[in-house]
Design an enzyme around this catalytic site. Structure first.
Site, PDB file in Angstrom:
ATOM      1  N   LYS A 120       6.012   4.788  48.801  1.00 22.79           N
ATOM      2  CA  LYS A 120       6.206   4.814  50.072  1.00 22.79           C
ATOM      3  C   LYS A 120       6.018   3.640  50.912  1.00 22.79           C
ATOM      4  CE  LYS A 120       6.712   8.478  53.244  1.00 22.79           C
ATOM      5  NZ  LYS A 120       5.606   9.342  53.460  1.00 22.79           N
ATOM      6  N   HIS A 157       3.564 -10.326  48.285  1.00 22.64           N
ATOM      7  CA  HIS A 157       3.665 -10.417  49.836  1.00 22.64           C
ATOM      8  C   HIS A 157       4.841  -9.424  50.476  1.00 22.64           C
ATOM      9  CE1 HIS A 157       0.764 -13.741  48.851  1.00 22.64           C
ATOM     10  NE2 HIS A 157       0.082 -12.898  49.855  1.00 22.64           N
TER      11      HIS A 157
END
Length: 525
Positions: free
Chosen positions: A276, A525
């Site tokens: 998700k 990141h």
């Protein structure tokens, strides 16, 4: 923009991809065009019964140097580049017996296919086209007067233009833009190949190219425009997948599906990854995909709603039945049997993508990220630790079962946004903390979500009780480890390397837990 139509009186056709060539040649002849051609293209047109003039006959200059020079002559380039609206150009062309060429149809030597075949240096060099790109660029530059085609997909539009009386400027400009993109991509492939041959992973100039697969409805948000490009990489994934059913994929669907499939490829046993917003919210391995699904869903059933599901095995009907009990945006798998496809066909909007195989998580490759004024390039994170790579740093060593869960959890951590803390037990995640500025917060969030999941499952104890924990980077202070211990973890895997490692080790020993160092970090990141 001018709506004047230009007739095609002379066309130069020289293609490596012969698809559609004869149909194009017939249409040109039917509308009064003379055909110029070379080599295999000329033979294909003649075999179809069309009258063709060899370029060497047209120019009065033979092919030389084993065919390396055949179109690089003034009679060809003057005929392409001459401006029909400048009397000086027209008179010079007449004085030097240069006939105008109104259409250039060229696609280039199959350099990429030659490289992909494993051919040696000499064969690859010989498949670098020189005359082709020169003609393409010349015709594109003079698009006010010349049409340039570089792909069979353009032939239908050209034939329609012939039937309407000729080409219009708008179409010629569009084809010219596509032509420059075509030669730029071609040169990019050659430059990349040369860099690899020279051992330069990051050459002084890096060129990137991609072909637009589709224009998307919007980007991450409705006010952003977006498109999906593919670069010819054969790595199994969203670019190579076949969509069996469901509505069009969105920008976020593509991004999340890629994240899910790359994560599920980490595991050898049957595995399920639920993603998700680009982060796994449930991961599990088991003896069957159906069992893995149940364990993965248990980790965070709330976040799984509207998520992406990835498998590393063929999707079967039983697993498809279970997945279809909740709203799922995309399922991606190497394959799906007929019974599974029948089950999912009832969910008309659910996208099913089949890739044929799974990617190799240890294979080399490059990853890119845009920044203002440029982009960052780095090796794909293909790092992996095995049990032999681990260093036990506490008084208590992990049990065999704990060790397997530690390795599992650390592989999951590689695919969770930093700072990442993952709790796992019995081959399944039981808590995932992602993307927090503080590692302590990641540990606490994962533990809290574990409590919520336990309540949803009707269990009194948090799922993290008796679990192991993984951290994608070292604990800079003992407080992060203490949060993990408070959540019920009995073993921890982390890279190590902090100046306060001993402080963290001492905290683990006081709690009687086991801890291992990997020596490898997995920031994401």
């Amino acid at each position: 923009m001018s709506s004047e139509r230009l007739a095609i009186r002379r066309a130069l056709l020289s293609v490596s991809d012969k698809q559609g060539l004869v149909a194009l040649g017939k249409a040109l002849v039917a509308h009064g065009a003379q055909l110029l051609s070379t080599g295999g293209s000329a033979r294909a047109l003649r075999d179809a019964g069309l009258a063709v003039t060899d370029v060497s006959e047209h120019t009065g200059f033979p092919e030389i140097l084993d065919g390396r020079v055949k179109t690089l002559v003034p009679q060809v380039h003057g005929g392409i580049l001459g401006r029909r609206d400048l009397p000086e150009h027209v008179s010079q062309m007449a004085r030097h017996d240069i006939a105008p060429i109104d259409l250039v149809c060229v696609n280039l030597y199959p350099f990429a296919a030659t490289v992909a075949s494993g051919a040696g240096w000499d064969d690859c060099i010989e498949n670098i086209d020189i005359g082709g790109p020169a003609m393409v660029r010349a015709a594109a530059k003079n698009h006010d007067h010349v049409a340039i085609l570089t792909a069979p997909s353009q032939y239908e539009d050209l034939i329609a233009a012939l039937e309407a009386g000729g080409t219009v400027l708008e179409a010629r400009r569009r084809w010219a833009a596509e032509a420059y993109a075509h030669t730029a991509a071609y040169d990019s492939m050659i430059a990349t190949w040369f860099a690899r041959q020279l051992g330069e992973e990051f050459p002084p100039v890096m060129t990137l190219s991609g072909e637009r697969r589709e224009t998307l409805r919007y980007g991450e948000n409705p006010h952003q425009k977006a498109a999906f490009y593919v670069n010819g990489d054969t790595r199994p994934g969203i670019a190579t997948a076949r969509q069996v059913q469901g509505k069009a994929l969105s920008y976020n669907n593509l991004n999340d599906t890629d994240a899910a499939f790359e994560a599920v490829a980490e595991f050898d046993r049957p595995a399920i990854v639920i993603v998700k917003h680009a982060n796994p919210c449930g991961v599990a391995v088991a003896d069957t995909a159906e069992a893995a699904w149940a364990a993965a869903l248990r980790c965070d059933p709330v976040s799984a709603f509207g998520g992406i599901v990835a498998l590393n095995r063929t999707l079967d009907a039983a697993t498809a039945e279970q997945i279809s009990t909740i709203f799922t945006e995309v399922i991606v798998a190497p394959d799906a049997d007929e019974a599974a496809q029948a089950v999912l066909s009832k969910k008309k909007n659910l996208r099913l993508l089949l890739t044929g195989s799974v990617p190799d998580p240890t294979a080399p490759g490059l990853a890119f990220k845009s920044v203002a004024g440029g982009f960052l390039a780095q090796d794909r994170d293909a790092g992996r630790v095995e049990e032999a790579d681990l260093r036990v740093v506490t008084k208590r060593a992990p049990t065999s079962a704990e060790m397997q869960d530690l390795l599992f959890a650390f592989r999951v951590a590689k695919h969770v946004k930093s700072n990442a803390v993952i709790y796992a037990k019995n081959g399944a995640t039981v808590g995932i903390g992602a993307g927090q500025m503080s590692r302590v917060d990641s540990a606490r969030i994962a533990a809290r979500k574990s409590q919520d999941a336990a309540e949803a499952a009707g269990e009194s104890a948090p799922l993290t009780s008796g679990s192991v924990a993984a951290s994608d980077a070292f604990f800079p202070f003992a407080d992060g480890l203490e949060s993990v211990i408070a959540a019920g973890a009995v073993a921890v895997i982390q890279p190590g390397g902090s100046i306060r490692d001993q402080e963290v080790i001492d905290a683990a020993d006081r709690a009687g837990i086991a801890m291992v160092f990997t020596g490898m970090r997995h920031f994401r990141h």
